[in-house]
Design an enzyme around this catalytic site. Structure first.
Site, PDB file in Angstrom:
ATOM      1  N   PRO A 315      -2.754 -42.852  34.403  1.00  0.00           N
ATOM      2  CA  PRO A 315      -3.213 -44.040  35.136  1.00  0.00           C
ATOM      3  C   PRO A 315      -4.143 -44.883  34.283  1.00  0.00           C
ATOM      4  CG  PRO A 315      -4.470 -42.126  35.812  1.00  0.00           C
ATOM      5  CD  PRO A 315      -3.413 -41.627  34.858  1.00  0.00           C
ATOM      6  N   CYS A 388      -4.475 -76.755  28.639  1.00  0.00           N
ATOM      7  CA  CYS A 388      -3.509 -77.852  28.698  1.00  0.00           C
ATOM      8  C   CYS A 388      -2.115 -77.315  29.022  1.00  0.00           C
ATOM      9  CB  CYS A 388      -3.512 -78.595  27.364  1.00  0.00           C
ATOM     10  SG  CYS A 388      -2.688 -80.192  27.429  1.00  0.00           S
TER      11      CYS A 388
END
Length: 478
Positions: A315, A388
């Site tokens: 995990p 952008c």
């Protein structure tokens, strides 16, 4: 909760009665609001954290990390013991790795899984015993494998036939013997609640089950390689045990065949356990996962008349994901009115450079005002970054108070996994610092970058002409 009043909102997103609430399971257990309505994480007021380190800022709740690591360790060890075997838990470092986090994992009794030479060096710098390290990767270079053999990495997970020959040559030169596992594809791919079974997975990791017997035979021929078992990872953000059960059944068929020619002491079933990013996510409790997976293996072994092997799991997200909260400052706000509803855009001072998951995977996140409580009706909002790109979205759908304003702090929970590792310098934006909090105290665990750091790598700028003081901090690390 009320039904969403606009067609722009997804069906799963309901209008909250309180747009300042902190959904249980999404936020660290320590997260709460103080008497003035400001967010507190690990006992540390977010305003104090921002004054010290600026925004954007990734905050990791140390107590939450340790609690989740210990819970997973205990759950799998208990489930394995109940079925007469043992279990080891490796922390999947790809979720987020630093020397501090690696030390937390060892202190909580976990091993560490790495998948590149760089991650290996971080673990070693943290003084993790090499025997406690597992080394993954679909394209481990000769140099990386040489380093792993030299330091005595505990287990190397072989991902291709080419790696076998590389390791054969390396161990022969070094006079070494290394433990190896073989990663296989079970044909089961689990993602969230669903899994799809196919004959062969069309992916870069591992080998098909049909090829594995011959490959293992080759591994067993090599004096420098000790074959210790199979490895299989079926996906990410898995909320239940169905996929694990089906995958384990297929891998155990191969496991039983391999036992006819030699020992197969271990089975690694990977990780991918899901977490809650929004209040509607409902991952299975750790104990239920552990018991369900280990029971499936035990039943499968009993049906085949073989012993239950030692088990291991990897995990990462389930340990550190919900322990992380990213703090931003709101810069601009725009209201967009469309034919089928209205949406508010809140631009923050980070974005896809510090959290690429929304752009890459369409990941869903939550958000809340952090510097104060809101005072207004919930408004359907989208939190976007400063880059952008029209796809520069941090939180795609959320209800936030109508009075959210420029200068407010905004918190996005469940950012502890895969955000920092996937971060970039897009548009020459420095990566933010990372701090841990515990009992009201904060400490820097990864330094933030500055614009001077970025300019220092530009070979076209003479050092004397860079115009940047290398000691100067940016707004991301005050």
């Amino acid at each position: 909760m009320h039904s969403a009043p606009t067609a722009l909102a997804p069906e799963w997103l309901a209008v909250p009665d309180d747009p300042d609430d902190l959904a249980e399971g999404v936020w660290p257990a320590s997260a709460h609001r103080d008497a003035e309505g400001a967010l507190v994480l690990g006992g540390a007021p977010v305003a104090d954290l921002v004054r010290s380190y600026g925004t954007p800022l990734l905050v990791i709740d140390e107590g939450e990390v340790r609690r989740r690591a210990a819970a997973l360790r205990d759950a799998f060890e208990a489930a394995a013991s109940a079925h007469g075997t043992t279990a080891r838990v490796y922390y999947a470092g790809k979720a987020f790795l630093s020397t501090v986090v690696a030390r937390w994992m060892v202190e909580e009794g976990l091993n560490v899984d790495v998948c590149t030479g760089g991650e290996l060096q971080v673990a070693l710098a943290a003084s993790v015993e090499p025997s406690r390290i597992g080394f993954h990767g679909n394209n481990k270079s000769v140099t990386e494998l040489e380093s792993a053999v030299e330091v005595g990495v505990g287990t190397i997970i072989i991902d291709s036939a080419i790696e076998i020959e590389r390791l054969a040559a390396i161990t022969a030169r070094a006079g070494a013997r290394v433990r190896v596992m073989l990663r296989v594809n079970s044909g089961v791919h689990a993602e969230t609640h669903d899994f799809l079974a196919t004959a062969h997975e069309d992916q870069k990791f591992g080998l098909p089950l049909a090829d594995a017997e011959a490959v293992v035979a080759r591994i067993r021929e090599i004096p420098g390689l000790e074959f210790v078992g199979l490895h299989c990872h079926i996906g990410s953000q898995i909320f239940g045990v169905a996929g694990f059960r089906e995958s384990a059944s297929r891998v155990l068929d191969l496991h039983a065949v391999l036992l006819e020619d030699g020992p197969v002491p271990e089975l690694n079933l990977g990780g991918g356990f899901g977490i809650a990013y929004t209040r509607v996510d409902d991952p299975a409790p750790v104990g239920e996962l552990a018991e369900g997976i280990v029971t499936a293996v035990a039943e499968g072994c009993a049906a085949r008349g073989i012993d239950v092997p030692a088990l291991s799991f990897e995990p990462g997200r389930a340990i550190i994901g919900n322990a992380g909260v990213t703090l931003y400052e709101i810069g601009t706000i725009k209201d967009v009115v469309l034919e089928n509803g209205a949406r508010r855009y809140l631009s923050v001072d980070g974005g896809m450079s510090d959290n690429a998951r929304t752009a890459l995977y369409g990941a869903q996140y939550s958000a809340r005002l952090a510097s104060r409580a809101g005072d207004g009706e919930p408004v359907l909002s989208r939190v976007v970054g400063k880059h952008c790109e029209s796809g520069d979205i941090v939180v795609d759908h959320e209800y936030l108070p109508a009075d959210a304003a420029p200068g407010d702090l905004l918190a996005v929970p469940a950012t502890g996994a895969y955000c920092a590792p996937l971060s970039s310098n897009y548009n020459h934006v420095p990566r933010p610092p990372i701090v841990s909090v515990l009992d009201g105290a904060a400490r820097l665990i990864v330094r933030g970058e500055t614009v001077a750091d970025l300019l220092s790598r530009d070979a076209g700028i003479p050092e004397s002409d860079s115009g940047a003081d290398p000691t100067q901090t940016s707004e991301g690390e005050r």
